[in-house]
Design an enzyme around this catalytic site. Structure first.
Site, PDB file in Angstrom:
ATOM      1  CG  HIS A   1     -12.765   9.686   8.801  1.00 12.07           C
ATOM      2  ND1 HIS A   1     -13.407   8.626   9.414  1.00 12.07           N
ATOM      3  CD2 HIS A   1     -11.479   9.662   9.227  1.00 12.07           C
ATOM      4  CE1 HIS A   1     -12.531   7.983  10.169  1.00 12.07           C
ATOM      5  NE2 HIS A   1     -11.356   8.583  10.076  1.00 12.07           N
TER       6      HIS A   1
ATOM      7  CG  HIS B   1      -8.067  12.849   8.265  1.00 11.52           C
ATOM      8  ND1 HIS B   1      -8.373  11.649   8.855  1.00 11.52           N
ATOM      9  CD2 HIS B   1      -7.460  12.541   7.097  1.00 11.52           C
ATOM     10  CE1 HIS B   1      -7.962  10.658   8.078  1.00 11.52           C
ATOM     11  NE2 HIS B   1      -7.409  11.175   7.011  1.00 11.52           N
TER      12      HIS B   1
ATOM     13  CD  GLU C   1       4.594 -13.185  -0.926  1.00  7.42           C
ATOM     14  OE1 GLU C   1       5.560 -13.961  -1.102  1.00  7.42           O
ATOM     15  OE2 GLU C   1       4.723 -11.942  -0.845  1.00  7.42           O
TER      16      GLU C   1
ATOM     17  CG  HIS D   1      11.583 -20.108   4.113  1.00  4.29           C
ATOM     18  ND1 HIS D   1      12.338 -19.042   4.538  1.00  4.29           N
ATOM     19  CD2 HIS D   1      11.468 -19.973   2.759  1.00  4.29           C
ATOM     20  CE1 HIS D   1      12.697 -18.311   3.486  1.00  4.29           C
ATOM     21  NE2 HIS D   1      12.172 -18.853   2.402  1.00  4.29           N
TER      22      HIS D   1
END
Length: 662
Positions: free
Chosen positions: A29, A263, A413, A475
């Site tokens: 890149h 890019h 998280e 869960h």
């Protein structure tokens, strides 16, 4: 623009090295390094406090390239400023075993502070660096002597800001007032698919203002403007700063600058020739003039900075010898000399108590015992402290006291885990972070990065199975434990009672290279009686918990809450032994003789039982064995009903053993 020609020439060294290395590798890149070269020139030559001859100097500024695909930017900077990274290393860009892999990798080139590539995690690591610096400074600095005093600089791009983890981390950074974090946003408007305005129209300025950051905006090719903004950023000590730098990707390439073409692909030989002409760069590929090298060389300045700090630290040590010794110990990553003996004493005490409690509570009890011994612990939970039981009596939140030892991460998280990686990388702390096992999924890639970088991060996961009960399948983890166990360099512990929980914590703490996942139950689990030899064998990851009565005919292997089921089945059977295997990764590291003593190869009748996905256990029981566990998602009901419904019962274990030994 006010950038002098000679300064642009100095920055152009980055551009030519980047395009030449990418072209030679035929991969990479070049656009970001070429577009950010002017920013890098100012930051690295004028502001970054570092010593190329000692990349691990404790008080160095940290630099993170969050847009890690632009790795040749960082490699060029390291080479030019005098790190042990030769021109031959740059020529070996992206080749096997080179110091210059495709994305910055910790442990390859000196001066790389963290592995970046998964976008957004670099900025989260940078937040971790800044958090560690602020907390360590508050714990050790004195009014008259500051020995922890450095900045964290981070480069990032559009992709980092599109990734949600950047929101999690940057939001918390603003809340915590991490004023020594300075971020440079490469606002070039281009990603792989083209102009980002079609899929990224955020008002970045307003976004970061809402986080509580200082926001500055500059022309990313105007050295004077970048310089002034950096001075302003460093002067703001109560807020992190983002400097939005408007840049042109691939600057200097006549036909590809400002376009996605540069890019993620080489410019091509013809375009490189045109670029050299446009930049006024007459030297051949990988040739940097001596005057340019001289302008970049940071070795003398770095050595002087480190020497000045050493003098400061000597004065600190003379006046505060206890604190100086403790800081040196913590930065070395060594545990206190007496810790192992004290941990073993606690394990013996835990065994004597013989409590039947949830292993999450056993974990908290262990933290209560170990916490006062380990001031380097920096804990946290994703808004579940009362459920994960990660708080102990000595915890103080860093949001109230910068010298504290606990971070309330909020419902973040992924950000939490990536920040913890940065904390571990900084040094001086052992971070532990917690959530429900199910929500490890939000953090999964950051857990992988912990393992990839072999960092001592302790991932605490509670509510480990269908034993969670009424919250239901959203869960209740099923496949998560197998996923963790399949992660290289990661130790995964699922203890069955208080003793195994304490041993798992000790194992995680004494393990200097690599992270650990500790998986604890919500529900109470029965205490298992052990001999001293068995207690010692817990640390080996797998051991014989119950010896066979009579001739050995079958083996039951279990972990966590299912060890209790295995022991109930054992009471109804003859010729069966129970093997508790809280950490399979540690067990398989043991010598062949020990593994054979625990799991004799001639005993083919084997049953594994765990309230998790069955597929993991076939390698231990063989295709002729049986695995009792989960093959579907859970249901919403009381835990007792769920174990019965899914057939994870004592009767099922007994029946499986009888079938195999019939």
């Amino acid at each position: 623009m006010t950038t002098p020609l000679n300064e642009r020439r100095i920055a152009n060294a980055i551009r030519v090295l980047a395009m030449d290395a990418v072209q030679k590798a035929n991969s990479g890149h070049p656009g970001a390094p070429m577009g950010m070269a002017d920013i890098a020139d100012v930051v690295w030559r004028e502001f970054l406090n570092h010593n190329p001859t000692n990349p691990q100097w404790a008080n160095r500024d940290r630099f993170v390239l969050s847009n890690g695909h632009g790795s040749m930017l960082q490699y060029a900077l390291l080479h030019l400023t005098g790190y042990d990274l030769s021109i031959e290393d740059l020529k070996a860009f992206r080749q096997l075993h080179s110091k210059t892999p495709g994305h910055p990798e910790l442990g390859y080139a000196p001066g790389i502070e963290t592995t970046t590539g998964p976008l957004g995690q670099g900025i989260a690591n940078a937040v971790g660096f800044a958090l560690a610096e602020k907390t360590l400074a508050a714990q050790f600095n004195k009014e008259d002597i500051q020995v922890v005093d450095h900045f964290t600089y981070c480069f990032l791009g559009d992709g980092c800001l599109m990734e949600g983890v950047s929101h999690e981390a940057c939001s918390l950074a603003g809340t915590l007032g991490l004023g020594k974090l300075v971020v440079y946003y490469d606002d070039n408007g281009i990603s792989i698919d083209g102009e980002v305005e079609g899929w990224f129209s955020d008002d970045t300025e307003q976004r970061f203002l809402s986080y509580g950051w200082q926001v500055l905006k500059v022309d990313g090719h105007d050295a004077d403007a970048i310089r002034a903004a950096t001075v302003e950023a460093k002067a703001e000590t109560q807020k992190p700063t983002i400097i939005i730098c408007k840049t042109v990707i691939g600057l200097g390439s006549p036909n590809k600058q400002g376009k996605e073409d540069c890019h993620g692909a080489p410019l091509g030989h013809d375009e490189i020739a045109l670029t050299r002409e446009a930049l006024g760069w007459t030297d051949e590929a990988f040739v940097i003039p001596e005057d340019v090298y001289a302008a970049w060389d940071a070795k003398a300045k770095g050595a002087e900075s480190e020497a000045a700090w050493n003098t400061t630290f000597e004065a600190y040590a003379a006046k505060y010898p206890t604190e100086a010794a403790e800081l040196k110990r913590r930065l070395s990553g060594e545990l206190p000399a007496e810790f192992v003996a004290q941990a073993d004493a606690f394990i013996a005490e835990t065994n004597a108590k013989a409590e039947t409690i949830a292993t999450r509570k056993a974990s908290q009890n262990t933290l209560q015992a170990f916490g006062p011994l380990l001031p380097e612990l920096l804990g946290g939970s994703a808004d579940l402290a009362g459920s994960n039981l990660t708080l102990w009596k000595g915890c103080q939140g860093v949001q109230d006291n910068a010298a504290g030892n606990y971070v309330h991460y909020g419902v973040r998280e992924f950000g939490m885990t990536a920040i913890a990686n940065g904390v571990a990388l900084h040094g001086g702390f052992i971070p532990y972070v917690a959530t429900f096992l199910m929500f490890m999924e939000y953090a999964r890639n950051a857990v992988r990065m912990s393992a990839l970088m072999k960092q001592r991060v302790i991932h605490v996961y509670t509510h480990d199975s269908i034993g969670l009960g009424e919250d239901g399948p959203t869960h209740q983890p099923v496949e998560q434990i197998a996923s963790l166990r399949g992660t290289p360099n990661l130790n995964t512990w699922r203890p069955c009672d208080t003793v195994e929980a304490a041993v798992s914590w000790k194992s995680a703490l004494v393990r200097s290279e690599g992270p650990t996942a500790l998986i604890f139950s919500r529900q109470n689990l029965p205490f298992q009686t052990r001999t001293q030899a068995q207690i010692e064998n817990v640390a080996k990851g797998g051991y014989v918990l119950a010896e066979e009565k009579g001739e050995l005919k079958a083996i039951i292997i279990a972990t966590g809450s299912e060890v209790g089921l295995a022991m109930e089945a054992y009471a109804q059977l003859e010729g069966v032994r129970v093997v508790s295997m809280p950490c399979a990764e540690e067990f398989v590291k043991q010598d062949a003789a020990y593994r054979e003593a625990v799991l004799p190869s001639n005993i083919r009748a084997r049953v594994a039982v765990e309230a998790a996905h069955v597929d993991y256990w076939w390698k231990f029981v063989g295709l002729d064995g049986k695995v009792i566990g989960m093959t579907t998602y859970g249901e919403s009901a009381p835990a007792k009903d769920l174990y019965q419904y899914f057939g994870i019962t004592t009767d099922a274990v007994v029946a499986a053993v009888k079938e195999l030994t019939a």
